[in-house]
Write a protein that holds these residues in place. Structure first.
Motif, PDB file in Angstrom:
ATOM      1  N   CYS A  97     -62.427 -15.438 -38.582  1.00 30.08           N
ATOM      2  CA  CYS A  97     -61.026 -15.028 -38.721  1.00 30.08           C
ATOM      3  C   CYS A  97     -60.587 -15.079 -40.186  1.00 30.08           C
ATOM      4  O   CYS A  97     -59.832 -14.210 -40.644  1.00 30.08           O
ATOM      5  CB  CYS A  97     -60.126 -15.874 -37.835  1.00 30.08           C
ATOM      6  N   LEU A  98     -61.060 -16.053 -40.945  1.00 30.95           N
ATOM      7  CA  LEU A  98     -60.759 -16.099 -42.380  1.00 30.95           C
ATOM      8  C   LEU A  98     -61.372 -14.900 -43.098  1.00 30.95           C
ATOM      9  O   LEU A  98     -60.737 -14.283 -43.964  1.00 30.95           O
ATOM     10  CB  LEU A  98     -61.266 -17.399 -43.002  1.00 30.95           C
ATOM     11  N   LEU A  99     -62.606 -14.555 -42.733  1.00 27.15           N
ATOM     12  CA  LEU A  99     -63.268 -13.401 -43.345  1.00 27.15           C
ATOM     13  C   LEU A  99     -62.567 -12.095 -42.961  1.00 27.15           C
ATOM     14  O   LEU A  99     -62.366 -11.216 -43.808  1.00 27.15           O
ATOM     15  CB  LEU A  99     -64.743 -13.345 -42.927  1.00 27.15           C
ATOM     16  N   TYR A 100     -62.192 -11.969 -41.696  1.00 26.61           N
ATOM     17  CA  TYR A 100     -61.475 -10.768 -41.255  1.00 26.61           C
ATOM     18  C   TYR A 100     -60.155 -10.647 -42.015  1.00 26.61           C
ATOM     19  O   TYR A 100     -59.788  -9.563 -42.477  1.00 26.61           O
ATOM     20  CB  TYR A 100     -61.217 -10.804 -39.746  1.00 26.61           C
ATOM     21  N   ARG A 101     -59.469 -11.758 -42.140  1.00 25.92           N
ATOM     22  CA  ARG A 101     -58.184 -11.734 -42.841  1.00 25.92           C
ATOM     23  C   ARG A 101     -58.375 -11.359 -44.310  1.00 25.92           C
ATOM     24  O   ARG A 101     -57.543 -10.664 -44.896  1.00 25.92           O
ATOM     25  CB  ARG A 101     -57.501 -13.095 -42.713  1.00 25.92           C
ATOM     26  N   GLU A 102     -59.473 -11.796 -44.907  1.00 24.99           N
ATOM     27  CA  GLU A 102     -59.785 -11.400 -46.281  1.00 24.99           C
ATOM     28  C   GLU A 102     -59.967  -9.885 -46.365  1.00 24.99           C
ATOM     29  O   GLU A 102     -59.461  -9.237 -47.279  1.00 24.99           O
ATOM     30  CB  GLU A 102     -61.041 -12.133 -46.773  1.00 24.99           C
TER      31      GLU A 102
END
Length: 147
Positions: A97-102
């Motif tokens: 989710c952190l990577l997607y948000r990035e």
């Protein structure tokens, strides 16, 4: 370049599927951050799998090609769906989710004009991602471009 299922999937902008388009996604109604086209569901699922399998080549291909194709097709003038809208497709995996948000923020900066709040949220996400990398047990490999 290989075409993946999610690149050719019929989405909400396909005229043959217009009868299935939710009202909130039409131009008149505006952007719905919770609407996730089928092609994006498949994209997120494949990306999640490749990250878990540490398949750097496929991750890179998906980011360089498929991400851009989906952006052009579905999100030319709008942000991608929110992380909350896609989280359950990836088992609510915190790091994914952190990577997607990035990626969500990269798209926002490249195609739109982020608000001050979005800029702050972008910085906070970046810091959270580094916290995971620096202090967590991270068992993944990412393309150099992402590092």
């Amino acid at each position: 370049m290989a075409t993946h299922d999610y690149e050719g999937a019929r989405g909400y902008d396909d005229p043959a599927m217009a009868h299935r388009q939710p009202q909130a996604q039409s131009q008149d109604m505006g952007y719905d951050p919770n609407f996730v086209p089928d092609s994006l569901k498949m994209f997120v699922g494949h990306l999640y799998r490749h990250i878990r399998e540490k398949n750097v080549y496929e991750i890179h291909q998906m980011y360089e090609n498929s991400f851009q194709t989906l952006s052009d097709r579905h999100f030319k003038d709008t942000p991608w769906p929110s992380v909350d809208a896609v989280a359950h497709y990836v088992d609510n995996d915190h790091v994914f989710c952190l990577l997607y948000r990035e990626m969500w923020f990269r798209h926002l900066y490249a195609r739109l004009t982020p608000t001050l709040k979005q800029r702050i949220d972008s910085w906070d996400n970046y810091c959270s991602l580094f916290q995971v990398v620096l202090h967590g047990v991270v068992n993944m490999q990412l393309p150099n471009q992402w590092l």
